[in-house]
Write an enzyme that holds these catalytic residues in place. Structure first.
Site, mmCIF file in Angstrom:
data_model
loop_
_atom_site.group_PDB
_atom_site.id
_atom_site.type_symbol
_atom_site.label_atom_id
_atom_site.label_comp_id
_atom_site.label_asym_id
_atom_site.label_seq_id
_atom_site.Cartn_x
_atom_site.Cartn_y
_atom_site.Cartn_z
ATOM 1 N N HIS A 1 0.810 -1.232 0.177
ATOM 2 C CA HIS A 1 -0.110 0.154 -0.018
ATOM 3 C C HIS A 1 0.811 1.350 -0.024
ATOM 4 O O HIS A 1 0.428 2.203 -0.637
ATOM 5 C CB HIS A 1 -1.018 -0.059 1.184
ATOM 6 C CG HIS A 1 -1.937 -0.969 1.197
ATOM 7 N ND1 HIS A 1 -3.274 -0.794 1.017
ATOM 8 C CD2 HIS A 1 -2.031 -2.562 1.127
ATOM 9 C CE1 HIS A 1 -4.006 -1.794 0.708
ATOM 10 N NE2 HIS A 1 -3.121 -2.922 0.995
ATOM 11 N N ASP B 1 -5.909 5.665 2.867
ATOM 12 C CA ASP B 1 -6.088 4.484 2.303
ATOM 13 C C ASP B 1 -7.588 3.934 2.543
ATOM 14 O O ASP B 1 -7.946 4.031 3.796
ATOM 15 C CB ASP B 1 -5.138 3.623 2.727
ATOM 16 C CG ASP B 1 -4.643 2.089 2.144
ATOM 17 O OD1 ASP B 1 -5.929 1.334 1.904
ATOM 18 O OD2 ASP B 1 -3.595 2.094 1.743
#
Ligand SMILES: *[C@@H]1O[C@H](CO)[C@@H](O)[C@H](O)[C@H]1NC(C)=O
Ligand SMILES: *[C@@H]1O[C@H](CO)[C@@H](O)[C@H](O)[C@H]1NC(C)=O
Length: 449
Positions: A23, A122
């Site tokens: 990520h 995120d």
């Protein structure tokens, strides 16, 4: 470039990736691209991850990409070196989740001190991420770090759960639909998910995912949400990326053009011992050159494997410069778990993908997309859902030798070049949109996509 930000100072963007390398990498790429487009970035993560990120920021970006520490609350169950999902022992997952969930006030301090113009976070972050931004009156954008195909699928399940998923070319079987539904069912039931804030940013290009982007846009629009396509966020080769890779690159230099298969299952995904063995035996049967990056090689490979393959193959422990390897002329195929970053890199650098999704929800979906758009071939599983060496060898031989592979390589190169070109445009548009969202932007522009 027509994407100059007209504000008199750089707009400040605070970014909060999920605490996993898979990520953080796309966030860092986004940070670089936004930095090129006139923004100033503050990337926030736990100290353990920041030590890693620091080494990945090329010097030219040190004035515009800065790092901010997020201190998770102390927990007797979770020492600070586990403030990341990388190598987190499975039994600590609940402690990790609990600690991250309890980090709201720590993050609120960061937000307050910085008072950024925009917040990009995120989708996997706990609900406090959006909440903190709202309470400090900072516009927020969610970043979904997998494919539009996956995001469209999730959006469909959230918003149109009682209808069939209409994009049938993805070719998911009923069994696969059910499995994904079960895996994400909890999240939907909790009534909160990935679709809360009003802009959903995705690292992809319309060149490869136009249809999914459109369908996602259609669903989100009904719910007053917008999709923001960022272009394919892939690491450029001319920037940094040194590392102690020269030995691997040198070895690749001794292999003939298109001859070598690159094998890597990403930063988090560890295939079962059984799967590793079938791949290893499959490679022996296929007789191709290969470069295999393995995170934990000890005991993972069959007895005598390294000796038997000799100069034909290299096994590298831990980490390797994936983009540089994929761009190397000797590399002719990429055996991948189909994490989204890997798919984008394979496509961007024109390398056909051999699809072997492992456990994650999105990998099988990304893998099917790869097959659908003609940039890869999937390794079939047997009746028990397992990989077998004969099938591995068959697909590897098809892709690495013969006409199938050659046609596909030509095709992927064409698509990769289109993706490169369109991604630059897409990023330009996206950075204008993001600038207009910024709360202190003088442009005061209308948010239009
Ligand atoms: C979907 O699966 C069917 C049956 O297995 C196959 O014939 C077809 O080519 C697949 N389509 C794509 C786009 O892969
Ligand atoms: C390698 O693949 C590319 C793309 O298809 C092709 O243009 C080139 O001729 C190939 N090289 C060799 C030596 O086969």
């Amino acid at each position: 470039m027509d994407t100059q930000i007209k504000a008199s100072r750089r707009l400040e963007v605070l970014m909060l990736p999920f605490l996993a390398i898979g990520h953080i990498s796309p966030f860092l790429e986004l940070a670089k691209k936004l930095s090129d487009n006139g923004f100033s970035i503050h990337l926030c993560s736990t100290p353990i991850n920041l030590t890693f990120i620091k080494t990945k920021i090329p010097t030219k970006y040190s004035p515009t990409i800065r790092l901010l520490q997020l201190h998770l609350p102390e927990s007797p169950h979770l020492p600070p070196h586990y403030h990341t999902t990388n190598a987190l022992p499975p039994h600590l997952t609940p402690a990790f989740d609990a600690t991250l969930s309890a980090a709201e006030s720590a993050f609120s301090d960061v937000m307050k001190a910085l008072a950024p113009d925009l917040f990009v976070y995120d989708v996997l972050m706990p609900p406090w991420a959006a909440g903190v931004a709202a309470s400090h009156n900072v516009p927020a954008v969610q970043f979904f770090t997998s494919s539009s195909a996956m995001c469209a699928y999730l959006a469909h399940m959230f918003h149109r759960p009682s209808t069939e998923y209409p994009l049938v070319d993805l070719n998911l079987t009923r069994h696969e639909h059910e499995r994904i539904r079960r895996l994400i069912g909890d999240k939907r039931d909790s009534g909160r998910g990935v679709f809360d804030d009003n802009v959903m940013a995705i690292s992809t290009s319309r060149e490869i995912e136009g249809k999914y982007v459109d369908y996602l846009g259609e669903i989100l629009q009904e719910n007053n949400l917008q999709v923001l396509i960022l272009g394919a966020m892939v690491q450029d080769l001319d920037l940094g990326d040194e590392g102690d890779s020269s030995e691997v690159i040198e070895w690749l230099g001794t292999r003939p053009e298109n001859s070598t298969l690159f094998i890597c299952f990403g930063s988090e995904c560890v295939p079962s011992k059984e799967a590793m063995e079938e791949i290893a035996f499959g490679l022996e049967l296929s007789q191709v050159n290969f470069l295999w990056v393995i995170r934990f090689p000890k005991g993972a490979l069959p007895e005598g494997f390294i000796e038997r393959v000799g100069e034909r193959g290299r096994v590298v422990e831990g980490w390797a410069p994936q983009a540089r390897i994929l761009a190397h002329p000797s590399v002719g195929g990429f055996l991948s778990h189909c994490g989204w970053n890997s798919v984008l890199e394979g496509v961007r650098y024109g390398v056909p993908i051999i699809v072997m999704p492992m456990h994650r929800i999105d990998q099988p979906v990304n893998g099917r997309l790869v097959v659908e758009i003609g940039v890869g071939v999937e390794v079939g599983r047997d009746g028990d859902g397992k990989f077998g060496r004969e099938e591995v060898s068959r697909v590897v031989k098809d892709v690495m030798g013969g006409e199938v592979g050659e046609d596909m390589r030509r095709n992927v190169r064409k698509i990769g070049e289109k993706v490169r070109v369109s991604s630059v445009e897409e990023m330009g548009v996206a950075s204008n949109v993001l600038a207009q969202l910024c709360k202190n932007n003088n442009n005061n522009g209308q948010f239009v996509l």
